[in-house]
Every structure is written in structure tokens, then in C-alpha cells.
Write a protein that holds these residues in place. Structure first.
Motif, PDB file in Angstrom:
ATOM      1  N   TRP A  20      -1.596  27.888  10.777  1.00 10.10           N
ATOM      2  CA  TRP A  20      -2.829  27.949   9.992  1.00 10.10           C
ATOM      3  C   TRP A  20      -2.524  27.799   8.503  1.00 10.10           C
ATOM      4  O   TRP A  20      -3.241  27.108   7.772  1.00 10.10           O
ATOM      5  N   PHE A  21      -1.460  28.456   8.047  1.00 11.03           N
ATOM      6  CA  PHE A  21      -1.085  28.349   6.641  1.00 11.03           C
ATOM      7  C   PHE A  21      -0.681  26.913   6.308  1.00 11.03           C
ATOM      8  O   PHE A  21      -1.115  26.348   5.292  1.00 11.03           O
ATOM      9  N   ALA A  22       0.125  26.306   7.164  1.00 17.13           N
ATOM     10  CA  ALA A  22       0.584  24.940   6.909  1.00 17.13           C
ATOM     11  C   ALA A  22      -0.573  23.941   6.921  1.00 17.13           C
ATOM     12  O   ALA A  22      -0.522  22.926   6.225  1.00 17.13           O
ATOM     13  N   CYS A  23      -1.601  24.230   7.701  1.00 19.27           N
ATOM     14  CA  CYS A  23      -2.772  23.339   7.771  1.00 19.27           C
ATOM     15  C   CYS A  23      -3.802  23.633   6.694  1.00 19.27           C
ATOM     16  O   CYS A  23      -4.844  22.973   6.634  1.00 19.27           O
ATOM     17  N   GLY A  24      -3.552  24.632   5.863  1.00 16.24           N
ATOM     18  CA  GLY A  24      -4.489  24.984   4.815  1.00 16.24           C
ATOM     19  C   GLY A  24      -5.639  25.856   5.271  1.00 16.24           C
ATOM     20  O   GLY A  24      -6.634  26.006   4.544  1.00 16.24           O
ATOM     21  N   LEU A  25      -5.516  26.471   6.453  1.00 18.56           N
ATOM     22  CA  LEU A  25      -6.606  27.285   7.001  1.00 18.56           C
ATOM     23  C   LEU A  25      -6.408  28.778   6.748  1.00 18.56           C
ATOM     24  O   LEU A  25      -7.332  29.565   6.956  1.00 18.56           O
ATOM     25  N   ALA A  41       4.166  23.224  17.570  1.00 16.16           N
ATOM     26  CA  ALA A  41       3.640  23.312  18.933  1.00 16.16           C
ATOM     27  C   ALA A  41       2.269  23.969  18.958  1.00 16.16           C
ATOM     28  O   ALA A  41       1.359  23.522  19.678  1.00 16.16           O
ATOM     29  N   LEU A  42       2.072  25.031  18.161  1.00 18.80           N
ATOM     30  CA  LEU A  42       0.766  25.693  18.117  1.00 18.80           C
ATOM     31  C   LEU A  42      -0.281  24.812  17.452  1.00 18.80           C
ATOM     32  O   LEU A  42      -1.464  24.855  17.820  1.00 18.80           O
ATOM     33  N   THR A  43       0.134  23.985  16.496  1.00 16.83           N
ATOM     34  CA  THR A  43      -0.800  23.044  15.878  1.00 16.83           C
ATOM     35  C   THR A  43      -1.267  22.020  16.900  1.00 16.83           C
ATOM     36  O   THR A  43      -2.470  21.711  16.998  1.00 16.83           O
ATOM     37  N   VAL A  44      -0.329  21.499  17.691  1.00 13.44           N
ATOM     38  CA  VAL A  44      -0.703  20.546  18.744  1.00 13.44           C
ATOM     39  C   VAL A  44      -1.608  21.223  19.765  1.00 13.44           C
ATOM     40  O   VAL A  44      -2.624  20.648  20.194  1.00 13.44           O
ATOM     41  N   GLN A  45      -1.280  22.434  20.164  1.00 19.39           N
ATOM     42  CA  GLN A  45      -2.101  23.156  21.137  1.00 19.39           C
ATOM     43  C   GLN A  45      -3.531  23.315  20.625  1.00 19.39           C
ATOM     44  O   GLN A  45      -4.502  23.051  21.355  1.00 19.39           O
ATOM     45  N   LEU A  47     -15.111  16.952  23.596  1.00 18.17           N
ATOM     46  CA  LEU A  47     -15.508  15.994  24.624  1.00 18.17           C
ATOM     47  C   LEU A  47     -16.393  16.656  25.676  1.00 18.17           C
ATOM     48  O   LEU A  47     -17.405  16.088  26.105  1.00 18.17           O
ATOM     49  N   ALA A  48     -16.016  17.871  26.091  1.00 16.21           N
ATOM     50  CA  ALA A  48     -16.806  18.561  27.107  1.00 16.21           C
ATOM     51  C   ALA A  48     -18.209  18.888  26.603  1.00 16.21           C
ATOM     52  O   ALA A  48     -19.178  18.835  27.367  1.00 16.21           O
ATOM     53  N   ALA A  49     -18.317  19.208  25.314  1.00 20.47           N
ATOM     54  CA  ALA A  49     -19.614  19.568  24.744  1.00 20.47           C
ATOM     55  C   ALA A  49     -20.371  18.364  24.192  1.00 20.47           C
ATOM     56  O   ALA A  49     -21.499  18.522  23.718  1.00 20.47           O
ATOM     57  N   GLU A  50     -19.719  17.205  24.231  1.00 19.55           N
ATOM     58  CA  GLU A  50     -20.318  15.970  23.702  1.00 19.55           C
ATOM     59  C   GLU A  50     -20.777  16.165  22.257  1.00 19.55           C
ATOM     60  O   GLU A  50     -21.901  15.854  21.874  1.00 19.55           O
ATOM     61  N   ARG A  51     -19.868  16.692  21.447  1.00 18.26           N
ATOM     62  CA  ARG A  51     -20.167  16.932  20.037  1.00 18.26           C
ATOM     63  C   ARG A  51     -19.038  16.353  19.189  1.00 18.26           C
ATOM     64  O   ARG A  51     -17.904  16.191  19.656  1.00 18.26           O
ATOM     65  N   PRO A  52     -19.294  16.080  17.914  1.00 21.13           N
ATOM     66  CA  PRO A  52     -18.223  15.602  17.039  1.00 21.13           C
ATOM     67  C   PRO A  52     -17.285  16.739  16.649  1.00 21.13           C
ATOM     68  O   PRO A  52     -17.635  17.922  16.731  1.00 21.13           O
ATOM     69  N   LEU A  53     -16.102  16.376  16.235  1.00 27.33           N
ATOM     70  CA  LEU A  53     -15.154  17.362  15.735  1.00 27.33           C
ATOM     71  C   LEU A  53     -15.648  17.933  14.416  1.00 27.33           C
ATOM     72  O   LEU A  53     -16.224  17.216  13.598  1.00 27.33           O
ATOM     73  N   ASP A  54     -15.429  19.229  14.210  1.00 23.81           N
ATOM     74  CA  ASP A  54     -15.842  19.821  12.944  1.00 23.81           C
ATOM     75  C   ASP A  54     -14.724  19.696  11.914  1.00 23.81           C
ATOM     76  O   ASP A  54     -13.637  19.157  12.184  1.00 23.81           O
ATOM     77  N   GLU A  55     -14.954  20.226  10.731  1.00 22.27           N
ATOM     78  CA  GLU A  55     -14.019  20.054   9.625  1.00 22.27           C
ATOM     79  C   GLU A  55     -12.683  20.736   9.892  1.00 22.27           C
ATOM     80  O   GLU A  55     -11.614  20.180   9.588  1.00 22.27           O
ATOM     81  N   VAL A  56     -12.729  21.946  10.443  1.00 17.48           N
ATOM     82  CA  VAL A  56     -11.490  22.669  10.732  1.00 17.48           C
ATOM     83  C   VAL A  56     -10.687  21.935  11.800  1.00 17.48           C
ATOM     84  O   VAL A  56      -9.460  21.760  11.678  1.00 17.48           O
ATOM     85  N   GLU A  57     -11.354  21.502  12.861  1.00 17.03           N
ATOM     86  CA  GLU A  57     -10.664  20.775  13.922  1.00 17.03           C
ATOM     87  C   GLU A  57     -10.033  19.488  13.394  1.00 17.03           C
ATOM     88  O   GLU A  57      -8.900  19.141  13.742  1.00 17.03           O
ATOM     89  N   THR A  58     -10.750  18.802  12.531  1.00 20.04           N
ATOM     90  CA  THR A  58     -10.224  17.566  11.950  1.00 20.04           C
ATOM     91  C   THR A  58      -8.992  17.833  11.099  1.00 20.04           C
ATOM     92  O   THR A  58      -8.025  17.057  11.119  1.00 20.04           O
ATOM     93  N   VAL A 107      -6.754  20.142  11.549  1.00 19.95           N
ATOM     94  CA  VAL A 107      -5.616  20.392  12.432  1.00 19.95           C
ATOM     95  C   VAL A 107      -5.106  19.074  13.026  1.00 19.95           C
ATOM     96  O   VAL A 107      -3.893  18.850  13.139  1.00 19.95           O
ATOM     97  N   ILE A 108      -6.018  18.205  13.405  1.00 18.96           N
ATOM     98  CA  ILE A 108      -5.620  16.896  13.945  1.00 18.96           C
ATOM     99  C   ILE A 108      -4.924  16.066  12.870  1.00 18.96           C
ATOM    100  O   ILE A 108      -3.924  15.377  13.139  1.00 18.96           O
ATOM    101  N   ASP A 109      -5.407  16.127  11.634  1.00 19.46           N
ATOM    102  CA  ASP A 109      -4.748  15.437  10.533  1.00 19.46           C
ATOM    103  C   ASP A 109      -3.319  15.950  10.342  1.00 19.46           C
ATOM    104  O   ASP A 109      -2.398  15.172  10.040  1.00 19.46           O
ATOM    105  N   ALA A 110      -3.138  17.260  10.518  1.00 21.51           N
ATOM    106  CA  ALA A 110      -1.791  17.829  10.410  1.00 21.51           C
ATOM    107  C   ALA A 110      -0.878  17.255  11.497  1.00 21.51           C
ATOM    108  O   ALA A 110       0.305  16.999  11.244  1.00 21.51           O
ATOM    109  N   CYS A 111      -1.423  17.044  12.683  1.00 24.06           N
ATOM    110  CA  CYS A 111      -0.635  16.426  13.748  1.00 24.06           C
ATOM    111  C   CYS A 111      -0.203  15.016  13.355  1.00 24.06           C
ATOM    112  O   CYS A 111       0.920  14.589  13.652  1.00 24.06           O
ATOM    113  N   GLY A 112      -1.093  14.290  12.685  1.00 24.71           N
ATOM    114  CA  GLY A 112      -0.738  12.957  12.221  1.00 24.71           C
ATOM    115  C   GLY A 112       0.424  12.980  11.251  1.00 24.71           C
ATOM    116  O   GLY A 112       1.330  12.133  11.326  1.00 24.71           O
TER     117      GLY A 112
END
Length: 315
Positions: free
Chosen positions: A226-231, A268-272, A282-293, A295-300
């Protein structure tokens, strides 16, 4: 399955709360604290019942309950009310005293120091003082399960960097090989939701489903990620890390850079986290929110830089 379990679970928790079988006159409702396939939890008065996942290994659960009830863990883990699980609809059910959870609406009061100190005490527990047959810590298995859930959810444009970040991790962090650091008793799924305060005002760790021997840095990995992702703000991360070091926690050095130890588990926890975010969106058929994005950017970013490995952690 959860719908079938709930009525029986409500009856069981009332029976444990009122063992004399007299009519309940405490005036307490039986409330549902969580209702998921991997953990249905209900409360009646001061008693909590948890129906664990249907695929829970009964032998490993028994070993984890024995650890939670062991005098050596007094003041660290919440002890069960009963020493063993009972069966209900194919799921093991355990019983626990109720404790007040962390107040999510008051982030300034987050007990980072208490969490860190409890972890340090848990990690310093001598194996010789514990019951035999301690199972492995399930942190890497949970990360691998999240990635499998991402695969099963179907295609998503954000999945590629998450899977690339997963691919560069060492096999033990992907649950593809035994961890070379299975020397320490670990919680396996540490976050602030895993703490409760007892009536005496003492914080204790709860949820033993992932408890076992493993790499202690895994228990610091979620706040590190969370710290590394700025959260997680720097001051909160510093409070947590400093308290852990001052309590003699063995996961990181006391007086030098902690990241060689934290890097792989935090990745590993960032990927999880990212994998679950995409699967849920995908299950909720909704867009990713800012926090989720974020974390995904950190994976990139992680995917383009191999993990920082040094010394004994270079495996």
C-alpha cells in the motif's frame, strides 16, 4: 451453499452463547458479520461462529486452532471458545469470543503500532514451544488463487501487466515451490481487519485460516505494498515499520534498508490485490475505480523491473 449454512450457523451460535439451553433472553440479535464462500461469520451476544471454506483441510485447521489456544500465544492470537471444529453442510465451524473491530471511519485511530507489535511477537514465537504439525503459511497460496480467479474471470485489458508482474516473481512467491524461509510462525493475511479489541482494551490478531510457518516478511507485505502504491501515507507506514523493528521482529533488519526483505512479498500482494480487483469488476460489470487502477499501474511498473533480491532473499 452460504444460504443453506446461515440458518444452521445462527442456531449453533445461539446454542454456544446459551449452553444451558434455556430460552434466549439476552435481547441480542444474531447478526451476519461476513457471508462469503470462504468464510461465513455470525455473531450472537459475545459469541462468534465461523463456517470456514468447504475445501478447508481439517487436519491443518485443527493444528491452527491448537496454536491459537496455546498458552504461548496468549495475548497475541484470539483463542477459540471450543478446541475443535464441528461440521455443518460440509463446512467446518469454529467458535470464538467477540471482539470490537478496527473503526474504519476513524483512520487516524488505526492501531498500526499494536498490529506491528503483535506480528513481531508472533514471529518471535519459538517453534519448540508450539504443538507439532504446524502447516505452512498460506499467503502465497492465496496470491496464486487470486491470479487463478483472474484467469477464470475472462479477458480484461488491464490483466496483462498484472500477469507480467506475477511471472517475474520467484516460484515460492507464486506457490509453485516450497518457501525457502519456512522458519517463522506467520499470520499469512495481515491487515487491520484482522485485529479486534477485547473488553479489556487489548488488541489481538484473529483469523487463523492462513496461519503457519513461512516467510515473516509476508505479514508486512500488504502495508508495504500500500505504501509503495501511494495508498498508505508515509507516517502510517513509518509507525508500523518502526514499531515492528522496536519489538524485535525478525522479518526485516533493525537498522538498515528493509526493502530487500519486503520487495518480493510486497510485489506478490500487489498482484493479488490487482487480480482480485479486476475479477470483481468483471463480475459486477463495473469499471475499475481509482484505487484499483493505481494498484494495476504499480503492476505495470513492477513488470519492467525485476524484484530486488539480496543476500538470503535471492532465491
Amino acid at each position: 451453499m452460504t444460504a443453506d449454512v446461515l440458518p444452521v450457523l445462527r442456531a449453533k451460535v445461539r446454542a454456544v452463547a446459551h449452553p444451558a439451553a434455556e430460552a434466549c433472553v439476552c435481547g441480542s440479535e444474531t447478526s451476519v458479520l461476513a457471508d462469503r464462500p470462504d468464510g461465513t461469520v455470525v455473531r450472537h451476544a459475545g459469541t462468534v461462529a465461523k463456517a470456514h471454506a468447504a475445501d478447508t483441510d481439517s487436519g491443518e485447521l485443527a493444528a491452527r486452532m491448537a496454536i491459537a489456544a496455546h498458552p504461548r500465544l496468549d495475548g497475541i492470537l484470539l483463542p477459540p471458545l471450543r478446541p475443535s471444529a464441528v461440521e455443518s453442510h460440509g463446512r467446518p465451524v469454529t467458535f470464538w469470543p467477540y471482539g470490537s473491530p478496527v473503526d474504519r471511519d476513524d483512520p487516524d485511530a488505526a492501531p498500526w503500532e499494536a498490529a506491528a507489535t503483535l506480528l513481531a511477537r508472533l514471529h518471535r514465537t519459538p517453534r519448540s514451544a508450539l504443538p507439532p504439525g504446524i502447516p505452512p503459511m498460506r499467503g502465497p497460496a492465496k496470491a496464486a488463487r487470486a491470479v487463478a480467479r483472474l484467469h477464470a474471470a475472462g479477458p480484461h485489458p488491464a490483466a496483462a501487466p498484472v500477469l507480467r508482474a506475477w511471472a517475474v516473481l520467484p516460484p515460492w512467491a507464486r506457490d509453485e515451490a516450497p518457501t525457502p524461509y519456512a522458519r517463522t510462525l506467520c499470520h499469512g493475511d495481515l491487515h487491520l481487519g484482522q485485529l479486534v479489541r477485547t473488553r479489556g482494551g487489548v488488541w489481538l490478531l484473529i483469523d487463523i485460516d492462513d496461519l503457519g510457518l513461512g516467510e515473516p516478511a509476508w505479514d508486512l507485505a500488504r502495508p508495504a505494498a500500500w505504501f509503495a502504491c501511494g495508498l498508505l501515507p508515509l507516517d502510517e507506514w513509518a509507525r508500523f515499520l518502526t514499531a515492528y523493528q522496536q519489538a524485535g521482529g525478525p522479518a526485516v533488519p533493525a537498522d538498515s534498508d528493509p526493502w530487500p526483505a519486503l520487495d518480493v512479498p510486497a510485489r506478490a500482494l500487489t498482484v493479488q490485490t490487482a487480480a482480485l480487483a479486476i475479477a470483481k469488476s468483471l463480475a459486477a460489470e463495473r469499471p475499475l475505480d481509482e484505487v484499483e487502477t493505481s494498484v494495476i499501474d504499480a503492476c505495470g511498473r513492477m513488470a519492467t523491473h525485476p524484484p530486488e533480491l539480496a543476500g538470503e532473499y535471492a532465491t
